[in-house]
Design a protein around this motif. Structure first.
Motif, PDB file in Angstrom:
ATOM      1  N   GLY A 187      -6.212  -0.162  -0.050  1.00  2.14           N
ATOM      2  CA  GLY A 187      -4.821   0.200   0.199  1.00  2.14           C
ATOM      3  C   GLY A 187      -4.608   1.696   0.166  1.00  2.14           C
ATOM      4  O   GLY A 187      -3.855   2.255   0.973  1.00  2.14           O
ATOM      5  N   ALA A 188      -5.276   2.373  -0.763  1.00  8.51           N
ATOM      6  CA  ALA A 188      -5.144   3.828  -0.864  1.00  8.51           C
ATOM      7  C   ALA A 188      -5.717   4.514   0.372  1.00  8.51           C
ATOM      8  O   ALA A 188      -5.094   5.406   0.946  1.00  8.51           O
ATOM      9  N   TRP A 189      -6.909   4.081   0.787  1.00  5.08           N
ATOM     10  CA  TRP A 189      -7.558   4.723   1.924  1.00  5.08           C
ATOM     11  C   TRP A 189      -6.933   4.326   3.252  1.00  5.08           C
ATOM     12  O   TRP A 189      -7.088   5.028   4.248  1.00  5.08           O
ATOM     13  N   SER A 190      -6.254   3.196   3.333  1.00  4.28           N
ATOM     14  CA  SER A 190      -5.566   2.848   4.583  1.00  4.28           C
ATOM     15  C   SER A 190      -4.233   3.572   4.693  1.00  4.28           C
ATOM     16  O   SER A 190      -3.755   3.835   5.795  1.00  4.28           O
ATOM     17  N   THR A 191      -3.618   3.907   3.589  1.00 11.57           N
ATOM     18  CA  THR A 191      -2.343   4.625   3.606  1.00 11.57           C
ATOM     19  C   THR A 191      -2.549   6.124   3.837  1.00 11.57           C
ATOM     20  O   THR A 191      -1.747   6.759   4.522  1.00 11.57           O
ATOM     21  N   SER A 250       0.830  -1.209   0.000  1.00 11.87           N
ATOM     22  CA  SER A 250       0.000   0.000   0.000  1.00 11.87           C
ATOM     23  C   SER A 250       0.860   1.253   0.000  1.00 11.87           C
ATOM     24  O   SER A 250       0.564   2.221  -0.699  1.00 11.87           O
ATOM     25  N   LEU A 251       1.931   1.239   0.795  1.00 12.45           N
ATOM     26  CA  LEU A 251       2.811   2.407   0.867  1.00 12.45           C
ATOM     27  C   LEU A 251       3.632   2.582  -0.399  1.00 12.45           C
ATOM     28  O   LEU A 251       3.817   3.700  -0.884  1.00 12.45           O
ATOM     29  N   ILE A 252       4.138   1.477  -0.935  1.00 13.16           N
ATOM     30  CA  ILE A 252       4.973   1.554  -2.138  1.00 13.16           C
ATOM     31  C   ILE A 252       4.195   2.138  -3.311  1.00 13.16           C
ATOM     32  O   ILE A 252       4.705   2.949  -4.072  1.00 13.16           O
ATOM     33  N   SER A 253       2.944   1.723  -3.439  1.00 10.13           N
ATOM     34  CA  SER A 253       2.172   2.135  -4.612  1.00 10.13           C
ATOM     35  C   SER A 253       1.185   3.267  -4.316  1.00 10.13           C
ATOM     36  O   SER A 253       0.270   3.509  -5.101  1.00 10.13           O
ATOM     37  N   TYR A 254       1.366   3.985  -3.215  1.00  2.00           N
ATOM     38  CA  TYR A 254       0.438   5.069  -2.856  1.00  2.00           C
ATOM     39  C   TYR A 254       0.447   6.167  -3.914  1.00  2.00           C
ATOM     40  O   TYR A 254       1.493   6.625  -4.358  1.00  2.00           O
ATOM     41  N   ASP A 255      -0.735   6.588  -4.320  1.00  5.54           N
ATOM     42  CA  ASP A 255      -0.912   7.691  -5.256  1.00  5.54           C
ATOM     43  C   ASP A 255      -2.054   8.553  -4.710  1.00  5.54           C
ATOM     44  O   ASP A 255      -3.174   8.065  -4.548  1.00  5.54           O
ATOM     45  N   TYR A 256      -1.756   9.803  -4.405  1.00  8.60           N
ATOM     46  CA  TYR A 256      -2.778  10.666  -3.808  1.00  8.60           C
ATOM     47  C   TYR A 256      -3.986  10.833  -4.721  1.00  8.60           C
ATOM     48  O   TYR A 256      -5.084  11.161  -4.263  1.00  8.60           O
ATOM     49  N   ARG A 257      -3.826  10.608  -6.006  1.00  7.89           N
ATOM     50  CA  ARG A 257      -4.954  10.775  -6.932  1.00  7.89           C
ATOM     51  C   ARG A 257      -5.986   9.653  -6.811  1.00  7.89           C
ATOM     52  O   ARG A 257      -7.051   9.731  -7.411  1.00  7.89           O
ATOM     53  N   ASP A 258      -5.692   8.612  -6.019  1.00  6.26           N
ATOM     54  CA  ASP A 258      -6.668   7.551  -5.764  1.00  6.26           C
ATOM     55  C   ASP A 258      -7.708   7.963  -4.730  1.00  6.26           C
ATOM     56  O   ASP A 258      -8.754   7.344  -4.620  1.00  6.26           O
ATOM     57  N   ILE A 275      -2.992  -2.564  -3.839  1.00  5.24           N
ATOM     58  CA  ILE A 275      -4.006  -3.198  -2.993  1.00  5.24           C
ATOM     59  C   ILE A 275      -5.400  -2.707  -3.368  1.00  5.24           C
ATOM     60  O   ILE A 275      -6.398  -3.263  -2.957  1.00  5.24           O
ATOM     61  N   GLY A 276      -5.479  -1.685  -4.171  1.00  4.93           N
ATOM     62  CA  GLY A 276      -6.773  -1.162  -4.599  1.00  4.93           C
ATOM     63  C   GLY A 276      -7.196   0.024  -3.742  1.00  4.93           C
ATOM     64  O   GLY A 276      -6.377   0.679  -3.101  1.00  4.93           O
ATOM     65  N   ASP A 324      -9.709   5.836 -11.597  1.00  4.70           N
ATOM     66  CA  ASP A 324     -10.594   4.679 -11.729  1.00  4.70           C
ATOM     67  C   ASP A 324     -10.041   3.794 -12.827  1.00  4.70           C
ATOM     68  O   ASP A 324     -10.107   4.184 -13.999  1.00  4.70           O
ATOM     69  N   PRO A 325      -9.477   2.677 -12.569  1.00  3.26           N
ATOM     70  CA  PRO A 325      -9.267   2.009 -11.285  1.00  3.26           C
ATOM     71  C   PRO A 325      -8.107   2.637 -10.526  1.00  3.26           C
ATOM     72  O   PRO A 325      -7.253   3.314 -11.109  1.00  3.26           O
TER      73      PRO A 325
END
Length: 103
Positions: free
Chosen positions: A64-68, A36-44, A60-61, A54-55
């Motif tokens: 993962g974005a909302w947990s990070t 989740s941290l490695i692939s975090y993108d604020y635009r999610d 993690i989907g 979208d997507p």
């Protein structure tokens, strides 16, 4: 002759083996925050970008974005310590190390 372990010794060994098994089983869970941290993108995150990706780009989907996101908001870059801390605890459990004094 070999010495037969007493009942009290067997009771102590059983939780230790369960703790080791739990450590091995929980170790893959350290992948969730790390990926989740490695692939975090604020635009999610819809609150930060309209419209959100979208997507989602997070591996993690959306979960993962909302947990990070709150992790970064609360702890900043310190959130990167979470996967390392989780992996360390799981490895200590799996190797049988305990924090009990005298054990």
């Amino acid at each position: 002759m070999s010495e037969v372990p007493s009942r009290s010794k067997r009771k102590i060994e059983a939780p230790d083996s369960r703790l080791r098994l739990l450590g091995f089983l929980l170790l893959p869970l350290t992948d969730f925050p790390l990926l989740s941290l490695i692939s975090y993108d604020y635009r999610d995150i819809g609150a930060l970008n309209a419209p959100p990706n979208d997507p989602p780009n997070n591996l993690i989907g959306i979960a993962g974005a909302w947990s990070t996101y709150p992790g970064y908001m609360l702890f900043g870059l310190g959130v990167w310590l979470l996967p390392a801390w989780m992996a360390l605890l799981c490895l200590l459990m799996a190797s049988g190390h305990t924090s009990r004094p005298g054990a």
